[in-house]
Design an enzyme around this catalytic site. Structure first.
Site, PDB file in Angstrom:
ATOM      1  NE  ARG A  72      -2.905   0.337   3.322  1.00  0.00           N
ATOM      2  CZ  ARG A  72      -2.226   0.498   4.464  1.00  0.00           C
ATOM      3  NH1 ARG A  72      -1.540   1.600   4.686  1.00  0.00           N
ATOM      4  NH2 ARG A  72      -2.244  -0.435   5.388  1.00  0.00           N
ATOM      5  CE1 TYR A  81     -16.512  12.801 -15.278  1.00  0.00           C
ATOM      6  CE2 TYR A  81     -15.986  12.661 -12.940  1.00  0.00           C
ATOM      7  CZ  TYR A  81     -16.344  12.050 -14.131  1.00  0.00           C
ATOM      8  OH  TYR A  81     -16.525  10.695 -14.165  1.00  0.00           O
ATOM      9  CG  ASP A  95      -9.876  17.152 -13.739  1.00  0.00           C
ATOM     10  OD1 ASP A  95      -9.197  16.613 -14.639  1.00  0.00           O
ATOM     11  OD2 ASP A  95     -10.882  16.620 -13.242  1.00  0.00           O
ATOM     12  CE  LYS A 117     -12.694   9.277 -17.732  1.00  0.00           C
ATOM     13  NZ  LYS A 117     -12.978  10.498 -16.987  1.00  0.00           N
TER      14      LYS A 117
END
Ligand SMILES: *Cc1c(COP(=O)(O)O)cnc(C)c1O
Length: 381
Positions: free
Chosen positions: A46, A98, A170, A195
């Site tokens: 992690r 978004y 972003d 994306k």
């Protein structure tokens, strides 16, 4: 180093054990120590993983940043950045954000006493007016989704610096091929790697990049403490996707221009939203801060009927009806019921998102085939 070289080489080096040119998928949860505390820099997966490290180094290089961190999704990256805030803090953001970001802000972080104000960031006076002594962060997204408005990053950064704010951009829609917000003074760049960066519609992942060491240290603490880390196999897939980012983006941009040219000349098409059009509201800002204009386009039909819009949305064969964007294959979507359904209708309309708006993500197929596909769907609408 030029961008096309960076995407192939940045962050990766031959595996020290075997010389493997591709960074191996370190599919492990833990690492053996010679004595307590005597290890090779890796304790628990992690906290650290070599495949993730290679990807993080590559992403930092692509955004001209010093430090990158990856998360299990773009929303997990957003979650981590919002956790830099505390109750009473305020964030100023854009009113055509978004949908998922709007949802996590208003439905999750407002519960914890953080306040969000959404304004038209095309008008910097509105941004300045929204800032109060409690404002800690500006949250920008550009181009915005789905009407492709362009927010002036340098102007927003200037307001952020004057008010001692963290400025977050972003950069998912543009990708680092088209713009590098850190070079314009932004504090943090955020990506949904899902994306353009991964680019093959086969991974969900997010990232943050910054040059600010204190912010990186805090984000790294949050990444480990909250645990929304990506798996090594997915990191490998994104690393592979990055290698073709430059040539994919070149093709997305070239195809985008050809499709826009077809749409603006079609008698049944109404408004076309694309920052590369000289008639676009923010074309001058786009020309200044972006290297090209990408493959995201939205449009309406002249008759503005829902029935006709639905015929286009279901009438294409190459453009698949699906959420998401930025993959090699072309997609078509209906923001009002798909990507932006979580935004109230009044808010959507304020941002110019009409019910009949159609959004396309132009892929890297042959532009002639894409245009023929759209032509038959629009002609039949
Ligand atoms: C998709 C997207 C996100 C969220 O990313 P996920 O990887 O889906 O969690 C955030 N911002 C923008 C602009 C996006 O398009």
């Amino acid at each position: 180093m030029k961008f096309s070289t960076k995407v192939v080489h940045a962050g990766v080096s031959p595996d020290p054990v075997s010389g493997a040119i591709m960074t191996p998928i370190y599919q492990t949860s833990t690492y053996v120590q010679a004595a307590p505390g005597d290890h090779k820099g890796y304790e628990y997966a992690r906290t650290q993983n070599p495949t993730r490290d290679a990807l993080q180094n590559a992403l930092a290089a692509l955004e001209n940043g010093a430090y990158a961190l990856c998360y299990a999704s773009g929303m997990a990256a957003t979650d981590a950045v919002a956790k830099l805030l505390k109750p009473g803090d305020e964030v100023v953001s854009t009113n055509d954000l978004y949908g998922g970001t709007y949802r996590i802000f208003t439905k999750i972080f407002e519960r914890y006493g953080i306040k969000f104000t959404f304004v038209n960031m095309g008008d910097m006076q509105e941004v300045e007016k929204a800032i109060t002594p409690a404002t800690k962060m500006l949250w920008i997204e550009t181009p915005t989704n789905p009407v492709m408005r362009i927010i002036d990053i340098e102007a927003a950064v200037a307001i952020g610096k004057a008010n001692n704010l963290i400025t977050v951009v972003d950069n998912t829609f543009a990708s680092p091929y088209l713009q590098n917000p850190l070079d314009m003074g932004a504090t943090i760049v955020l990506h949904s790697l899902t994306k353009y960066i991964a680019g093959h519609s086969d991974v969900v992942m997010g990232a943050t990049v910054t040059n600010d060491e204190a912010i990186y240290t805090e984000l790294k603490f949050i990444q480990n403490a909250c645990g929304a880390v990506p798996g090594p196999q997915d990191c490998f897939l994104v690393l592979r996707g990055i290698k073709t980012l430059a040539i994919r983006m070149r093709q997305h941009c070239e195809n985008g221009k050809k499709v826009v040219d077809f749409l603006v000349n079609h008698p049944k098409v109404g408004n076309v939203f694309y920052p590369g059009l000289p008639s676009h509201l923010n074309h001058e800002v786009a020309k200044r801060q972006m290297r090209d204009f990408g493959g995201m386009i939205s449009f309406t039909l002249k008759n503005d009927s829902m029935e006709s819009a639905l015929k286009v949305l279901t009438g294409t064969h190459l453009f698949a009806l699906a959420e998401s964007l930025g993959g090699v294959e072309s997609l078509i979507g209906h923001p009002a019921t798909m990507t932006h359904a979580s935004i109230p209708r009044e808010e959507r309309l304020k941002a110019g998102l009409v019910d009949t708006l159609i959004r396309i993500s132009v892929g890297i197929e042959d532009a002639d085939d894409l245009i023929a596909d759209l032509a038959q769907a629009i002609d039949n609408s």
